[in-house]
Scaffold this active site. Structure first.
Site, PDB file in Angstrom:
ATOM      1  N   LYS A 152      52.479  20.249   3.709  1.00  0.00           N
ATOM      2  CA  LYS A 152      52.858  20.060   2.300  1.00  0.00           C
ATOM      3  C   LYS A 152      51.651  19.648   1.447  1.00  0.00           C
ATOM      4  CE  LYS A 152      56.025  16.868   3.169  1.00  0.00           C
ATOM      5  NZ  LYS A 152      56.001  16.743   4.646  1.00  0.00           N
ATOM      6  N   ARG A 196      45.029   7.167   9.200  1.00  0.00           N
ATOM      7  CA  ARG A 196      46.388   6.687   8.913  1.00  0.00           C
ATOM      8  C   ARG A 196      47.005   6.078  10.165  1.00  0.00           C
ATOM      9  NH1 ARG A 196      49.907  10.995   5.534  1.00  0.00           N
ATOM     10  NH2 ARG A 196      51.518   9.794   6.608  1.00  0.00           N
ATOM     11  N   ARG A 251      45.298  15.354  13.191  1.00  0.00           N
ATOM     12  CA  ARG A 251      44.999  14.740  11.892  1.00  0.00           C
ATOM     13  C   ARG A 251      44.671  13.257  12.075  1.00  0.00           C
ATOM     14  NH1 ARG A 251      49.561  15.042   7.240  1.00  0.00           N
ATOM     15  NH2 ARG A 251      50.289  13.051   8.026  1.00  0.00           N
ATOM     16  N   ARG A 268      58.842   9.119  12.929  1.00  0.00           N
ATOM     17  CA  ARG A 268      58.816   9.786  11.611  1.00  0.00           C
ATOM     18  C   ARG A 268      59.618  11.088  11.654  1.00  0.00           C
ATOM     19  NH1 ARG A 268      52.688  10.332  10.728  1.00  0.00           N
ATOM     20  NH2 ARG A 268      53.256  11.388   8.803  1.00  0.00           N
ATOM     21  N   ARG A 310      63.289  12.343  -0.194  1.00  0.00           N
ATOM     22  CA  ARG A 310      63.418  12.296   1.255  1.00  0.00           C
ATOM     23  C   ARG A 310      64.814  11.864   1.689  1.00  0.00           C
ATOM     24  NH1 ARG A 310      57.627  11.405   2.440  1.00  0.00           N
ATOM     25  NH2 ARG A 310      57.218  11.401   4.653  1.00  0.00           N
TER      26      ARG A 310
HETATM   27  P1  AMP Z   1      53.870  10.865   3.841  1.00  0.00           P
HETATM   28  O1  AMP Z   1      52.469  10.660   3.367  1.00  0.00           O
HETATM   29  O2  AMP Z   1      54.680  11.717   2.900  1.00  0.00           O
HETATM   30  O3  AMP Z   1      53.922  11.369   5.258  1.00  0.00           O
HETATM   31  O4  AMP Z   1      54.575   9.433   3.846  1.00  0.00           O
HETATM   32  C1  AMP Z   1      54.096   8.375   4.664  1.00  0.00           C
HETATM   33  C2  AMP Z   1      55.142   7.281   4.736  1.00  0.00           C
HETATM   34  O5  AMP Z   1      55.387   6.750   3.420  1.00  0.00           O
HETATM   35  C3  AMP Z   1      56.518   7.710   5.235  1.00  0.00           C
HETATM   36  O6  AMP Z   1      56.595   7.710   6.651  1.00  0.00           O
HETATM   37  C4  AMP Z   1      57.400   6.631   4.613  1.00  0.00           C
HETATM   38  O7  AMP Z   1      57.295   5.404   5.310  1.00  0.00           O
HETATM   39  C5  AMP Z   1      56.764   6.438   3.247  1.00  0.00           C
HETATM   40  N1  AMP Z   1      57.321   7.370   2.238  1.00  0.00           N
HETATM   41  C6  AMP Z   1      56.651   8.370   1.578  1.00  0.00           C
HETATM   42  N2  AMP Z   1      57.467   9.000   0.730  1.00  0.00           N
HETATM   43  C7  AMP Z   1      58.696   8.417   0.847  1.00  0.00           C
HETATM   44  C8  AMP Z   1      59.969   8.656   0.261  1.00  0.00           C
HETATM   45  N3  AMP Z   1      60.142   9.640  -0.635  1.00  0.00           N
HETATM   46  N4  AMP Z   1      61.002   7.857   0.640  1.00  0.00           N
HETATM   47  C9  AMP Z   1      60.831   6.860   1.528  1.00  0.00           C
HETATM   48  N5  AMP Z   1      59.665   6.598   2.144  1.00  0.00           N
HETATM   49  C10 AMP Z   1      58.599   7.367   1.810  1.00  0.00           C
END
Ligand code: AMP
Length: 190
Positions: free
Chosen positions: A14, A134, A128, A146, A89
């Site tokens: 994404k 991260r 990654r 996740r 999400r």
């Molecule tokens: P991402 O970078 O999109 O993979 O997000 C990393 C982490 O941030 C996720 O595993 C969640 O803990 C939190 N997070 C990101 N976006 C959301 C969302 N829309 N709703 C809830 N938690 C989020």
């Protein structure tokens, strides 16, 4: 306005595709993960609280991310459109997003889902994790959590957009450019 939701499990591509889409279609990129990581690096209270959940691979509360998106929509009033990456999400987030856009006389144009197998996701995320820094990419157990959160809470969001006839799915395995061409074809047909 072109408002896209880019959808798919962690590691689907994404972020990579968003970067290309914002250039081509002049969109504002709203990644809730990136916004949360910025809060963490600035040492805010929101960031400190979110980090505890993020490091375990658990979603942060809906009201936190909905509030962040609401602020970003307000601070980008002249945008030609938005690309939502990693948001919504949950179904509650999708409903809230519809409400926020409606109040601005706008709406989601389309959800574009990147389809990638679980084994490919695990490989990509572990790779990654070697240089992303991260914590949530760093071990297989957290990555599995996740993906579980995605399957339980996020996958149902696809049905929300299917019911509105705004869902399109793309094969997320292949070269970055080929996947980008598939996404562009969907957008150009909207
Ligand atoms: P991402 O970078 O999109 O993979 O997000 C990393 C982490 O941030 C996720 O595993 C969640 O803990 C939190 N997070 C990101 N976006 C959301 C969302 N829309 N709703 C809830 N938690 C989020």
């Amino acid at each position: 306005m072109l408002n896209l939701v880019l959808f798919g499990p962690p590691g689907a591509g994404k972020g990579t595709q968003s970067q290309k889409l914002i250039d081509k279609y002049n969109l504002v990129h709203l990644s809730t993960g990136d916004i949360l990581r910025a809060e963490i690096s600035q040492g805010t209270q929101l960031g400190t609280e979110a980090k505890q959940l993020m490091d375990q691979g658990i979603l942060v509360p809906d009201e936190v991310v909905i509030g962040m998106i609401s602020n970003k929509l307000d601070s980008n009033k002249d945008a030609a459109g938005f690309i939502f990456d990693g948001f919504p999400r949950t179904v509650a987030q999708a409903e809230a997003l519809d409400g926020l856009l409606k109040s601005k006389n706008s709406e989601i144009s389309c959800m574009i889902a990147l389809e990638v197998s679980n084994s490919e996701l695990l490989n990509r995320l572990l790779l990654r994790g070697k240089d992303s820094g991260r914590p949530d990419d760093a071990n297989a157990e957290i990555i599995a959590r996740r993906i579980e959160e995605y399957n339980n809470k996020t996958a149902p969001v696809a049905n929300y957009y299917k019911a509105q006839d705004k869902f399109c799915s793309i094969n997320g395995i292949g070269s970055i450019d080929d996947i980008f061409t598939s996404i562009s074809t969907v957008i150009n047909d909207l």
